[in-house]
Design an enzyme around this catalytic site. Structure first.
Site, PDB file in Angstrom:
ATOM      1  N   TYR A   1       0.635  -1.149  -0.092  1.00  0.00           N
ATOM      2  CA  TYR A   1       0.026  -0.038   0.063  1.00  0.00           C
ATOM      3  C   TYR A   1       0.851   1.171  -0.231  1.00  0.00           C
ATOM      4  O   TYR A   1       0.847   2.144   0.730  1.00  0.00           O
ATOM      5  CB  TYR A   1      -1.031   0.047   1.097  1.00  0.00           C
ATOM      6  CG  TYR A   1      -1.619  -1.324   1.366  1.00  0.00           C
ATOM      7  CD1 TYR A   1      -2.506  -1.909   0.359  1.00  0.00           C
ATOM      8  CD2 TYR A   1      -1.413  -2.122   2.316  1.00  0.00           C
ATOM      9  CE1 TYR A   1      -3.366  -2.919   0.406  1.00  0.00           C
ATOM     10  CE2 TYR A   1      -2.071  -3.242   2.295  1.00  0.00           C
ATOM     11  CZ  TYR A   1      -3.011  -3.674   1.675  1.00  0.00           C
ATOM     12  OH  TYR A   1      -3.562  -4.806   1.563  1.00  0.00           O
TER      13      TYR A   1
ATOM     14  N   TYR B   1     -13.357  -5.859   3.620  1.00  0.00           N
ATOM     15  CA  TYR B   1     -12.068  -5.963   3.320  1.00  0.00           C
ATOM     16  C   TYR B   1     -11.813  -7.404   2.932  1.00  0.00           C
ATOM     17  O   TYR B   1     -11.940  -8.190   3.837  1.00  0.00           O
ATOM     18  CB  TYR B   1     -10.992  -5.237   4.083  1.00  0.00           C
ATOM     19  CG  TYR B   1      -9.506  -5.991   3.426  1.00  0.00           C
ATOM     20  CD1 TYR B   1      -8.926  -5.189   2.192  1.00  0.00           C
ATOM     21  CD2 TYR B   1      -8.871  -6.800   3.896  1.00  0.00           C
ATOM     22  CE1 TYR B   1      -7.957  -5.612   1.741  1.00  0.00           C
ATOM     23  CE2 TYR B   1      -7.732  -7.334   3.139  1.00  0.00           C
ATOM     24  CZ  TYR B   1      -7.360  -6.594   2.159  1.00  0.00           C
ATOM     25  OH  TYR B   1      -6.077  -7.087   1.653  1.00  0.00           O
TER      26      TYR B   1
ATOM     27  N   ASP C   1     -15.920 -14.666   5.831  1.00  0.00           N
ATOM     28  CA  ASP C   1     -14.595 -14.322   5.584  1.00  0.00           C
ATOM     29  C   ASP C   1     -13.856 -14.274   7.104  1.00  0.00           C
ATOM     30  O   ASP C   1     -14.053 -13.049   7.449  1.00  0.00           O
ATOM     31  CB  ASP C   1     -14.107 -13.101   4.803  1.00  0.00           C
ATOM     32  CG  ASP C   1     -12.569 -12.808   4.524  1.00  0.00           C
ATOM     33  OD1 ASP C   1     -11.864 -13.366   5.286  1.00  0.00           O
ATOM     34  OD2 ASP C   1     -12.442 -11.986   3.753  1.00  0.00           O
TER      35      ASP C   1
ATOM     36  N   LYS D   1      -4.629 -15.847   8.205  1.00  0.00           N
ATOM     37  CA  LYS D   1      -3.564 -15.088   8.895  1.00  0.00           C
ATOM     38  C   LYS D   1      -3.185 -15.772  10.356  1.00  0.00           C
ATOM     39  O   LYS D   1      -2.125 -16.251  10.211  1.00  0.00           O
ATOM     40  CB  LYS D   1      -4.330 -13.992   9.641  1.00  0.00           C
ATOM     41  CG  LYS D   1      -4.534 -12.779   8.261  1.00  0.00           C
ATOM     42  CD  LYS D   1      -5.014 -11.377   8.695  1.00  0.00           C
ATOM     43  CE  LYS D   1      -4.825 -10.391   7.823  1.00  0.00           C
ATOM     44  NZ  LYS D   1      -5.875 -10.059   6.969  1.00  0.00           N
TER      45      LYS D   1
HETATM   46  C1  LIG Z   1      -5.868  -9.756   5.450  1.00  0.00           C
HETATM   47  C2  LIG Z   1      -7.326 -10.414   4.886  1.00  0.00           C
HETATM   48  C3  LIG Z   1      -7.514 -11.094   3.708  1.00  0.00           C
HETATM   49  C4  LIG Z   1      -6.547 -11.361   2.748  1.00  0.00           C
HETATM   50  O1  LIG Z   1      -5.454 -12.077   3.428  1.00  0.00           O
HETATM   51  P1  LIG Z   1      -3.926 -12.160   2.634  1.00  0.00           P
HETATM   52  O2  LIG Z   1      -3.348 -13.294   3.253  1.00  0.00           O
HETATM   53  O3  LIG Z   1      -3.313 -10.756   2.883  1.00  0.00           O
HETATM   54  O4  LIG Z   1      -3.951 -12.338   1.142  1.00  0.00           O
HETATM   55  C5  LIG Z   1      -8.853 -11.430   3.428  1.00  0.00           C
HETATM   56  N1  LIG Z   1      -9.848 -11.077   4.121  1.00  0.00           N
HETATM   57  C6  LIG Z   1      -9.741 -10.559   5.301  1.00  0.00           C
HETATM   58  C7  LIG Z   1     -11.293 -10.305   6.196  1.00  0.00           C
HETATM   59  C8  LIG Z   1      -8.334 -10.057   6.025  1.00  0.00           C
HETATM   60  O5  LIG Z   1      -8.543  -9.417   6.950  1.00  0.00           O
END
Ligand SMILES: *Cc1c(COP(=O)(O)O)cnc(C)c1O
Length: 427
Positions: A21, A149, A250, A279
């Site tokens: 970013y 996001y 997600d 994550k």
């Molecule tokens: C960080 C994140 C992603 C993307 O994960 P990356 O490992 O950075 O590709 C997708 N969804 C959410 C909710 C996130 O916080």
């Protein structure tokens, strides 16, 4: 380590690297990290910082953890990697079984990939192909909520907040999705059914062209650090059932205890049809992710033309990543993580409370081990960062948000230090 080493690293970085970013070279130079242990980062010039970010939600048990290190070393002796096409291995099988056992009940199958964005891409592909398999190819749009996001690849970008995600740059290329207002009632607010009015209208208009609703359950992360009412999630689940849409949750950021429940869906006792994890899955050791789905999704795709899901990352189900994920989940289960996260929530509440008095602050909010200070004006990132670093803390604010999600192993003193540094930076 001399400060010359420190500064020359910054110079050499600025000559060849591009950071997330950011422009390159970045106007704000990065801080070179030499090593990390427990809750602390050690910079090249010897300064030590408490990591208030858990390296973007991931490092829940702290750095350089002996149990996680051992799991990786042990797996390394057997194999670092092997392709997953036509082959399988114990770490992948054990991890898939474990994830299905601890995830919201009713999920039946696991697809591994290498990052959160890819896990969401796979979820979207599953949802679209599900409807193609059922002979309804027109159901190809997604409905989502603003301030979301979901990653930085093109399909995930199409469901990120249109403003934060800079959709105007790629307007011709992004799949045109349906956006509902972000939930307004906070996590502990008083529920009012009118919260659902706009979403219901959008569903009435668009349901025939929709494949799924995708959202971050309870906590919207990088799109605004917002916490919403569990009833909203329950109602979305019910509306998906009513309109025969798939629900994609997600939980790349929220999974593995961060919000006070093992998965944020548990706040509303909801099981999505497709669940994305990433994550903290590996305890922050490796890039790794998983997409879980209910068995019926997999069966419909597998039993209809063409009968396969056309996706297969080279490093799918990487054994090192599976092994460290299993170890991280074991650490979590063997710890009193719920007490730790609850205690951190209390320390964040009391530590951030003084920020409420600051004229620059619009709102302070805490959920689980997540503390957010929303400011009235965009944060001067360079200034805030220099000030918290001077107080021995690492934070990475963006837009109107200064926030922390510390490792679960932080002490009361460490959380207090994070909060005090943040306060001092905003005064
Ligand atoms: C960080 C994140 C992603 C993307 O994960 P990356 O490992 O950075 O590709 C997708 N969804 C959410 C909710 C996130 O916080």
């Amino acid at each position: 380590m001399s400060s010359i080493g420190h500064n020359s690293l910054i110079e050499r970085d600025s000559a060849v690297l591009w950071h997330p970013y950011a422009a390159a070279p970045a106007p704000l130079p990065p801080y070179p990290v030499k090593s990390a242990c427990g809750t602390r980062l050690t910079l090249h010039d010897g300064r030590r910082l408490i990591d208030g970010m858990s390296s973007w939600w991931a490092v829940i048990h702290g750095y350089n953890h002996p149990f996680l290190n051992a799991a990786i070393k042990e797996q390394l002796e057997d194999m670092a990697h092997v392709m997953f096409g036509g082959l399988t291995h114990e770490p992948a099988i054990l991890l898939a079984e474990k994830l299905l056992a601890i995830a919201p009940p009713g999920l039946g199958r696991v697809f591994f990939s290498d990052s959160g964005s890819v896990a969401v891409e796979v979820a979207i592909k599953m949802a679209l192909q599900y409807w193609i398999s059922l002979g309804k190819p027109l159901k190809k749009r997604l409905l989502t909520i603003r301030h979301g996001y979901h990653g930085d690849t093109f399909a995930t970008m199409s469901v990120c907040d249109p403003v934060n995600g800079m959709h105007h740059l790629f307007s011709d290329l992004l799949m045109p999705q349906v956006f509902a207002r972000a939930p307004q009632i906070p996590f502990a607010g008083v529920w009012d059914e009118s919260e659902m009015d706009e979403l219901k209208e959008l569903l009435a208009i668009h349901h025939q062209e929709l494949a799924a609703i995708i959202l971050e359950p309870i906590v919207q992360g990088a799109g605004g650090m917002r916490f919403y009412h569990p009833q909203y999630l329950s109602r979305v689940r019910a509306l998906c059932d009513e309109y025969d849409l798939l629900l994609i949750a997600d939980e790349v950021a929220t999974g593995f205890g961060r919000t006070g429940e093992l998965f944020a869906c548990n706040h509303a006792q909801v099981t999505p049809d497709i669940l994305c994890l990433g994550k903290a899955l590996t305890g922050g050791y490796l890039s790794f992710a998983a997409t879980l789905c209910k068995s019926f999704v997999c069966e419909v795709i597998s039993q209809n033309e063409p009968g396969i899901l056309m996706h297969g990352p080279t490093f799918m189900a990487n054994p090192l990543a599976c092994a460290v994920s299993l170890a991280s989940i074991k650490l979590l289960e063997d710890s009193f993580w719920q007490e730790s996260v609850g205690a951190i929530a209390g320390w964040l509440e009391s530590g951030l409370a003084p920020c409420r008095e600051l004229p620059a602050v619009r709102e302070v909010r805490v959920l689980g081990a997540i503390g957010v200070v929303e400011t009235r004006e965009p944060v001067d990132v360079a200034r805030v960062q220099a000030r918290v670093v001077a107080r021995g803390v690492w934070l990475r604010p963006f837009a109107h948000l200064c926030y922390t999600m510390p490792p679960f192993v932080c002490t009361a003193e460490e959380v207090g230090q994070i909060c005090a540094a943040l306060y001092a930076a905003l005064v």
